[in-house]
Enzyme design. Sequence first.
Site, PDB file in Angstrom:
ATOM      1  N   GLN A 176      49.240  82.303 -53.519  1.00  0.00           N
ATOM      2  CA  GLN A 176      50.485  81.545 -53.656  1.00  0.00           C
ATOM      3  C   GLN A 176      50.894  80.963 -52.304  1.00  0.00           C
ATOM      4  OE1 GLN A 176      52.635  82.106 -56.735  1.00  0.00           O
ATOM      5  NE2 GLN A 176      53.864  80.391 -56.053  1.00  0.00           N
ATOM      6  N   PHE A 177      50.372  79.779 -51.970  1.00  0.00           N
ATOM      7  CA  PHE A 177      50.692  79.172 -50.682  1.00  0.00           C
ATOM      8  C   PHE A 177      52.170  78.834 -50.564  1.00  0.00           C
ATOM      9  CE2 PHE A 177      50.142  75.332 -53.168  1.00  0.00           C
ATOM     10  CZ  PHE A 177      51.008  74.417 -52.589  1.00  0.00           C
ATOM     11  N   THR A 178      52.858  78.660 -51.685  1.00  0.00           N
ATOM     12  CA  THR A 178      54.265  78.271 -51.639  1.00  0.00           C
ATOM     13  C   THR A 178      55.172  79.371 -51.093  1.00  0.00           C
ATOM     14  OG1 THR A 178      54.634  78.924 -53.930  1.00  0.00           O
ATOM     15  CG2 THR A 178      53.988  76.636 -53.537  1.00  0.00           C
TER      16      THR A 178
END
Length: 148
Positions: A78-80
Amino acid sequence: MRAVIQRVLDANLKVDGKLVSEIGKGYVIFLGVKKGDTKEDADYFIKKIPPLRICEDENGKINKSIIDVGGEILLVSQFTLFADTSHGNRPSFLDAEAPDKANQMYEYVAEGLRAQGLIVKQGVFGADMKINQTNDGPFTVILEKPQK
């Protein structure tokens, strides 16, 4: 590196309408890799997650680990989690690691958790994933490695 750990009764993950992974009781872990994160940072998560006592015992007390309850993990990249929302209305993701390196770290954490004896299912790195989960509690914790 940052992890959002949600205790669940069950969860499943689909890509393009096809079931990729599913778990029963355990954790959905959203894992974000920040620029500059190292295997030493990942090792902190690999060692910290298995004994973390965030599951209920027979008396309803938060006293057991995922190992104690025989739970499973659904690990999702989850890069966010490294969104910067301090300026304007559109988040910036400049602090997130480049995809190739982030995927290497994600895989490293997955393998490290498996080496600790945990059942770890995964999402598809970089895919548009649809996740259904039944949160237990809800009980959510954010895990970050303390800075030196």
